[in-house]
Design a protein around this motif. Structure first.
Motif, PDB file in Angstrom:
ATOM      1  N   LYS A 579      -9.575 -17.308  43.212  1.00  0.00           N
ATOM      2  CA  LYS A 579      -8.201 -17.043  42.801  1.00  0.00           C
ATOM      3  C   LYS A 579      -7.365 -18.326  42.798  1.00  0.00           C
ATOM      4  CE  LYS A 579      -7.200 -12.908  41.434  1.00  0.00           C
ATOM      5  NZ  LYS A 579      -6.676 -12.719  40.085  1.00  0.00           N
ATOM      6  N   ASP A 580      -7.930 -19.401  43.371  1.00  0.00           N
ATOM      7  CA  ASP A 580      -7.177 -20.667  43.395  1.00  0.00           C
ATOM      8  C   ASP A 580      -7.573 -21.548  42.208  1.00  0.00           C
ATOM      9  OD1 ASP A 580      -9.725 -20.994  44.265  1.00  0.00           O
ATOM     10  OD2 ASP A 580      -9.257 -22.564  45.728  1.00  0.00           O
ATOM     11  N   SER A 581      -8.215 -20.946  41.230  1.00  0.00           N
ATOM     12  CA  SER A 581      -8.677 -21.744  40.087  1.00  0.00           C
ATOM     13  C   SER A 581      -7.507 -22.422  39.387  1.00  0.00           C
ATOM     14  CB  SER A 581      -9.414 -20.828  39.110  1.00  0.00           C
ATOM     15  OG  SER A 581      -9.608 -21.511  37.899  1.00  0.00           O
ATOM     16  N   GLU A 582      -7.752 -23.665  38.956  1.00  0.00           N
ATOM     17  CA  GLU A 582      -6.690 -24.418  38.272  1.00  0.00           C
ATOM     18  C   GLU A 582      -6.390 -23.835  36.904  1.00  0.00           C
ATOM     19  OE1 GLU A 582      -9.062 -25.766  40.048  1.00  0.00           O
ATOM     20  OE2 GLU A 582      -7.737 -26.474  41.637  1.00  0.00           O
ATOM     21  N   PHE A 583      -7.301 -22.966  36.464  1.00  0.00           N
ATOM     22  CA  PHE A 583      -7.105 -22.391  35.146  1.00  0.00           C
ATOM     23  C   PHE A 583      -5.786 -21.610  35.077  1.00  0.00           C
ATOM     24  CE2 PHE A 583      -7.572 -18.721  32.340  1.00  0.00           C
ATOM     25  CZ  PHE A 583      -7.727 -19.389  31.141  1.00  0.00           C
ATOM     26  N   TYR A 584      -5.355 -21.052  36.219  1.00  0.00           N
ATOM     27  CA  TYR A 584      -4.135 -20.243  36.195  1.00  0.00           C
ATOM     28  C   TYR A 584      -2.914 -21.067  35.816  1.00  0.00           C
ATOM     29  CZ  TYR A 584      -7.037 -16.594  38.053  1.00  0.00           C
ATOM     30  OH  TYR A 584      -8.024 -15.678  38.191  1.00  0.00           O
ATOM     31  N   ALA A 585      -2.930 -22.342  36.209  1.00  0.00           N
ATOM     32  CA  ALA A 585      -1.822 -23.221  35.789  1.00  0.00           C
ATOM     33  C   ALA A 585      -1.806 -23.327  34.268  1.00  0.00           C
ATOM     34  CB  ALA A 585      -1.978 -24.590  36.422  1.00  0.00           C
ATOM     35  N   ILE A 586      -3.031 -23.426  33.694  1.00  0.00           N
ATOM     36  CA  ILE A 586      -3.123 -23.514  32.235  1.00  0.00           C
ATOM     37  C   ILE A 586      -2.630 -22.218  31.604  1.00  0.00           C
ATOM     38  CG2 ILE A 586      -4.763 -23.678  30.320  1.00  0.00           C
ATOM     39  CD1 ILE A 586      -6.409 -25.552  32.093  1.00  0.00           C
ATOM     40  N   TRP A 606      -9.342 -14.077  24.860  1.00  0.00           N
ATOM     41  CA  TRP A 606      -7.987 -14.617  24.685  1.00  0.00           C
ATOM     42  C   TRP A 606      -8.040 -16.053  24.163  1.00  0.00           C
ATOM     43  CZ3 TRP A 606      -5.324 -17.605  28.928  1.00  0.00           C
ATOM     44  CH2 TRP A 606      -4.019 -17.945  28.574  1.00  0.00           C
ATOM     45  N   ILE A 607      -8.882 -16.867  24.809  1.00  0.00           N
ATOM     46  CA  ILE A 607      -8.938 -18.275  24.427  1.00  0.00           C
ATOM     47  C   ILE A 607      -9.453 -18.410  23.000  1.00  0.00           C
ATOM     48  CG2 ILE A 607     -10.112 -20.467  24.912  1.00  0.00           C
ATOM     49  CD1 ILE A 607      -7.825 -19.848  26.811  1.00  0.00           C
ATOM     50  N   LEU A 620     -10.634 -26.917  26.478  1.00  0.00           N
ATOM     51  CA  LEU A 620     -10.176 -25.628  26.999  1.00  0.00           C
ATOM     52  C   LEU A 620     -11.371 -24.699  27.230  1.00  0.00           C
ATOM     53  CD1 LEU A 620      -7.529 -24.351  27.726  1.00  0.00           C
ATOM     54  CD2 LEU A 620      -7.383 -23.402  25.435  1.00  0.00           C
ATOM     55  N   LYS A 621     -12.285 -24.667  26.264  1.00  0.00           N
ATOM     56  CA  LYS A 621     -13.448 -23.783  26.393  1.00  0.00           C
ATOM     57  C   LYS A 621     -14.328 -24.218  27.565  1.00  0.00           C
ATOM     58  CE  LYS A 621     -13.619 -21.913  21.784  1.00  0.00           C
ATOM     59  NZ  LYS A 621     -14.212 -21.977  20.462  1.00  0.00           N
ATOM     60  N   GLN A 622     -14.401 -25.526  27.755  1.00  0.00           N
ATOM     61  CA  GLN A 622     -15.189 -26.040  28.874  1.00  0.00           C
ATOM     62  C   GLN A 622     -14.566 -25.585  30.193  1.00  0.00           C
ATOM     63  OE1 GLN A 622     -15.350 -30.308  28.767  1.00  0.00           O
ATOM     64  NE2 GLN A 622     -16.158 -30.352  30.867  1.00  0.00           N
ATOM     65  N   ILE A 623     -13.222 -25.668  30.247  1.00  0.00           N
ATOM     66  CA  ILE A 623     -12.530 -25.247  31.462  1.00  0.00           C
ATOM     67  C   ILE A 623     -12.777 -23.761  31.705  1.00  0.00           C
ATOM     68  CG2 ILE A 623     -10.258 -24.894  32.482  1.00  0.00           C
ATOM     69  CD1 ILE A 623      -9.356 -27.374  30.844  1.00  0.00           C
ATOM     70  N   LEU A 645     -13.822 -28.952  37.326  1.00  0.00           N
ATOM     71  CA  LEU A 645     -12.819 -27.987  36.869  1.00  0.00           C
ATOM     72  C   LEU A 645     -11.425 -28.505  37.129  1.00  0.00           C
ATOM     73  CD1 LEU A 645     -11.891 -25.218  35.883  1.00  0.00           C
ATOM     74  CD2 LEU A 645     -12.348 -24.290  38.150  1.00  0.00           C
ATOM     75  N   LYS A 646     -11.231 -29.017  38.368  1.00  0.00           N
ATOM     76  CA  LYS A 646      -9.908 -29.550  38.711  1.00  0.00           C
ATOM     77  C   LYS A 646      -9.510 -30.652  37.750  1.00  0.00           C
ATOM     78  CE  LYS A 646      -9.739 -28.654  43.674  1.00  0.00           C
ATOM     79  NZ  LYS A 646      -9.889 -29.232  44.995  1.00  0.00           N
TER      80      LYS A 646
END
Lengths: 659, 316
Positions: A579-586, A606-607, A620-623, A645-646
């Motif tokens: 749940k702490d994935s950086e993806f959420y910032a994106i 979605w992406i 983006l797809k890589q992330i 990821l970060k």
């Protein structure tokens, strides 16, 4: 509840404050918001809910019946609006049931008042569960607005509550500040707009009033008679007045006057020579001294309905004091006409009167005038009856006898052959109703040199064994002459006494309508009387057992305790890795740009949908690929991958931020 | 699971898919579903109009994998023994010999399954659930690969016995092929001008490969959060208005297996929510019973499932 915390409570408070039910509002707010603290829930079956719905229906229908019985037709609309003010109170049980039910929703099929047989047979109809919180909010706002308290606070409260309701659904693509600014500006525009509209209405009204053609004068100035109208006079059985006299009071038949007139022309009587003067009430506000004389002993009690709180009082001859009449506004004319305004729908007043001291305006020139084209007929009659040679008392006696002996009473006018209906009545037909008699008498008396006026009112003639009072029906409306003899105005009723019999009606239906009328009167009396406290007292005695039974039944019902405190950790205990994935910032960055994700939409879908709108779709797809593994692979990411990821997220955000 | 294993499993599936696609033009999504069922070990119910290629699809799958294939045309007078087999008296040995029926195969095409009597249908469906039959006290186990492709025609009703709800539950997936685009149909005509392409198909994977694939599907990882999502989706069918009978826990089990197979087909060793959403309607829809009134107003199980998926927040 699906509403934000404290939202419904605030709505209830707002409604209570505006509609004048503050304590009910507070109670409702406490009950509704208490559900967030209390874990107690009922597993309400459809039958239970149906009962609650019936209770609400009962309250609503009871309210409508109450309003219908008490308000009368004229201010029915006002009363309906005041009912609307109380509507949230009637629906509150349903909302409370929803709030404290385990499902937290109501099957709207249950709200149907009428269920057709076919539907009733199909018991396994699927429930259509609906959350009624927001509809209830709308009803509360509507009710609060029905109170029509015109302060800016209403608008402010209204706007705040609406903003509160909309906040949960605001588009996430915009920052809260933008949203707030929009709401405030829309609210401001609305405020300015409604004030402007109000002003515009004022201007239009002024304009309209200026352009208006003078309308009809009120009844007290003019009485259009049915004289000359051909055909049968239709008279209604409706009970208008109830009159109680003491033992020394007059026996039926006696007359109650409501208006006096002095000028006749074209089948209409006018009150020209009289001016209405306001009467000031006594200290308690319900006692009225009409003529500044010591109160006479004779007393009579009259109950009457006031349409829209205003009307003309029916009073016995020589009335000088009125007691127990809670009206704001009273006016008295020189002809003894008393108009009142701003009163309750039903009044129950006492009149003190002295028949011999009739305090009316003294005679005027107009009281001796009669239409010139009638003078040949009148002069001939005066000569025939030798009225000029008699004393006023004798004149009245003679005239009365003359009409009694030579004319007969009829509500049916076959035809009018002469130009003037009164002449026709005097010379040819010799038959007519009270208006003919009264008008003819006034004119004959005037021709004989006695000042006379025309009076309208009621002849009290029917005693109701059911109600133990005299009742006055619409058909008892009467007209007679007033003659000024020995310095006082006296009633001269020349209508043959046969009219009392003519108006009798033995229809069985009348008994039924009378009973209904009596019940309505009794209920209205309870409501409008000063014994309101007694009414409330009875009401409490009825309400207390009902509440006790209700609570007891509720206690017996199956109860479910919501263990919220225990449930919450359970929900959290469901492993939600990454749940702490950086993806959420994106994701929030993309949402801010209006590319928000639907709640049901998986990240990849979605992406793929939006990546064409982004600068670096591959990155983006890589992330997303790393994020997927971080979130959904039970084995998770290795340390390097986590770092990757970060790093990738940082790069993407930096890239996008620069654009 | 190493990347090589994933790669090889994914390869296996793609090879089969490619092979079938030579015959079935423009049906890649149907082939994908068929492979998902085949890899996860569930059976398939094809519901489509006659002539859309149901039989060809089944045959192509059998030919591609070098396994035994048999076909039963279901008719009203078909008896259970016609499927399972029958004991015949051998006069030489003075004893009964069991003659195995067509069910003893690897890939079974049950054509027009709803034409047979319920008795015959249930004989087949029992065998599908147990992977064995018991006849006259002897239990016969099927091969490791036993894959049933049943077909039924959605438009005919006369002389049919619709499958009971309980038996619909035995099929892991139900889907239809649908008509192809005009261009693809033209391509189909051209390819069959000289001979049917199915005659050119040769096996591209071995039985061993298929068994490996099936083992690997079970190794695909799925997080508890997604299990919960599956349960939520399946559970929603039990409370949604318009559905008379919701899906059973067996549906949850089948959905997990199918999602794992989808993940493997995509070359992943763990399931992501997309995989579940892709296959959910085909796994769940046929197990539910739609309220007659709702059906009358044009609602289908598929549309309801679509609504359900769009209502439940997906883990992201």
């Amino acid at each position: 509840m699906s509403t934000p915390p404290l939202f419904l409570g605030a709505t209830m408070l707002f409604w209570g404050w505006q509609a004048g039910f503050l304590w009910f509002g507070v109670a409702g707010a406490v009950i509704l918001e208490g559900s967030r603290l209390i874990g107690l829930r009922w597993d309400l079956s459809p039958t239970d809910l149906k009962r609650v719905v019936y209770l609400c229906d009962l309250l609503l229908i009871g309210g409508i019946v109450y309003v219908f019985l008490t308000a009368g037709r004229a201010n029915f609309v006002d009363a309906m609006i005041s009912l609307l003010r109380a509507t949230p109170l009637a629906i509150l049980p349903l909302i409370v049931a929803q709030t404290y039910s385990a499902v937290n929703k109501i099957d709207i099929n249950l709200l149907r008042l009428v269920v057709s047989k076919k539907r009733a047979q199909k018991k396994d109809q699927p429930p259509r569960l609906v959350d009624l919180s927001f509809p209830y909010f709308a009803i509360c706002l509507l009710s609060a607005s029905a109170a029509n308290i015109r302060t800016p606070w209403f608008y402010a409260g209204f706007a705040v509550l609406l903003a509160w309701a909309l906040r949960a659904h605001r588009p996430k693509a915009f920052s809260p500040v933008v949203w707030m600014l929009l709401i405030v500006s829309v609210g401001g525009l609305g405020f300015v707009g409604h004030i402007g509209l109000n002003k515009l209405q004022g201007v239009v009204e002024e304009f309209a009033v200026a352009a208006q053609v003078p309308g009809e004068a009120p009844d007290a100035y003019k009485s259009k008679t049915a004289i000359g109208r051909i055909g049968s006079l239709k008279l209604s059985e409706k009970i208008l007045l109830r009159v109680m006299t003491d033992k020394e009071g007059p026996r039926a038949p006696f007359l109650l006057q409501d208006a006096g007139y002095d000028m006749y022309g074209a089948s209409t009587w006018f009150a020209r020579g009289s001016v209405f003067k306001p009467v000031k009430p006594g200290q308690n506000g319900t006692t009225w001294d009409l003529h500044n004389v010591p109160a006479p002993k004779k007393i009579m009690s009259i109950s009457a309905y006031l349409k829209g709180g205003k009307g003309i009082l029916a009073l016995p001859r020589g009335a000088s004091h009125i007691e127990n009449l809670p009206v704001r506004d009273m006016k008295l004319s020189g002809f003894g006409t008393v108009t009142v305004g701003d009163g309750p729908a039903l009044v129950n007043y006492m009149v003190r009167f002295d028949t011999n001291a009739a305090q009316l305006a003294p005679q005027q020139e107009a009281d001796l005038k009669f239409p010139r084209d009638m003078s040949p007929v009148l002069s001939k009659l005066v000569d025939d009856l030798q009225l000029k040679t008699r004393s006023p008392h004798e004149v009245i006696q003679t005239v009365t006898r003359y009409f009694n002996d030579n004319f007969h009473y009829s509500t049916y006018t076959k035809s009018v052959e002469m130009k003037d209906p009164i002449q026709d009545f005097l010379v040819r037909s010799r038959s007519g109703h009270c208006e003919y008699f009264a008008t003819a008498t006034v004119l004959v008396l005037r021709a004989a040199g006695i000042p006379a006026r025309y009076a309208t009112g009621y002849a009290v003639q029917e005693y109701s064994p059911l109600e133990k009072t005299y009742i006055v029906r619409s058909k008892h409306a009467h007209a007679w002459a007033l003659a000024f003899v020995d310095g006082a105005w006296r009633d001269v009723d020349t209508t043959p006494s046969s009219w009392y019999d003519a108006e009798k009606n033995d229809s069985g239906l009348t008994a039924v309508t009378d009973l209904w009328s009596w019940l309505v009167f009794k209920v209205s009396g309870l409501i409008w009387s000063d014994q309101k406290s007694m009414f409330a007292y009875y009401l409490i005695w009825i309400a207390v057992p009902i509440v006790i039974i209700f609570v007891w039944r509720l206690y017996l019902k199956k109860r479910v305790f919501l263990r919220k405190t225990k449930q919450k950790p359970k929900a959290v205990s469901l492993p939600q890795m990454g749940k702490d994935s950086e993806f959420y910032a994106i994701e929030s960055e993309l949402t801010r740009r209006g590319l928000s994700r639907q709640t049901w939409e998986p990240v990849n879908v979605w992406i793929n949908r939006i990546c064409f709108d982004t600068a670096t779709p591959d990155l983006l797809k890589q992330i997303v690929s790393l994020h997927d593994r971080y979130r959904f692979d039970p084995d998770g990411l290795s340390r390097e991958e986590r770092e990757a990821l970060k790093e990738a997220a940082r790069t993407w955000l930096a890239d996008t931020g620069n654009r | 699971m190493t990347d090589e294993i994933i790669q090889s499993s994914s390869e296996t599936m793609k090879k089969i898919a490619g092979n079938i696609e030579q015959v079935m033009k423009g049906q890649s999504s149907a082939i994908r579903k068929l492979l998902v069922a085949f890899a996860s070990g569930g059976h398939v119910l094809l519901e489509d109009f006659p002539g859309t290629g149901k039989t060809t699809l089944a045959k192509a799958l059998a030919l591609s994998t070098n396994v035994k294939f048999s076909r039963i045309q279901f008719t009203p007078d078909l008896l259970p023994s016609d499927i399972l087999g029958v004991s015949v008296f051998d006069q030489h040995n003075q004893s009964f010999h069991f003659h195995k029926g067509p069910i003893f195969t690897n890939i079974l095409l049950s054509d027009e399954i709803n034409r047979a009597s319920p008795r015959t249908q249930s004989a087949l469906l029992e065998a599908m659930a147990e992977n064995q039959v018991t006849i006259e006290g002897n239990t016969y186990r099927f091969d490791d690969i036993f894959f049933v492709i049943a077909t039924q025609n959605p438009v005919e009703f006369r002389g049919t016995y619709p499958l009971p709800e309980a038996q619909m539950d035995r099929f892991a997936l139900k889907f239809s092929l649908g008509y192809v685009t005009p261009e693809e149909e033209v391509a189909m005509l051209s390819s069959q001008e000289i001979r049917h392409p199915i005659e050119d198909i040769s096996a591209c994977v071995s039985v061993e490969d298929v068994l490996d694939l099936r083992r690997n599907v079970k190794k695909v990882r799925i997080s508890d959060e997604l299990k919960r999502y599956i349960v939520d989706v399946v559970g929603a069918t039990r409370t949604t208005p318009g559905i008379q009978l919701g899906a059973s826990p067996r549906a949850s089990l089948a959905l997990i297996k199918a999602a794992q197979a989808v993940a493997l087909l995509d070359g992943r060793d763990f399931v992501i929510p997309e995989h579940i959403q892709e296959i959910a309607a085909h796994v769940i829809a046929h197990r539910t019973v739609i309220d007659p009134q709702a059906r009358f107003s044009g609602v289908t199980a598929e549309s309801i499932l679509d609504d359900i998926i769009k209502k439940i927040p997906v883990p992201a």
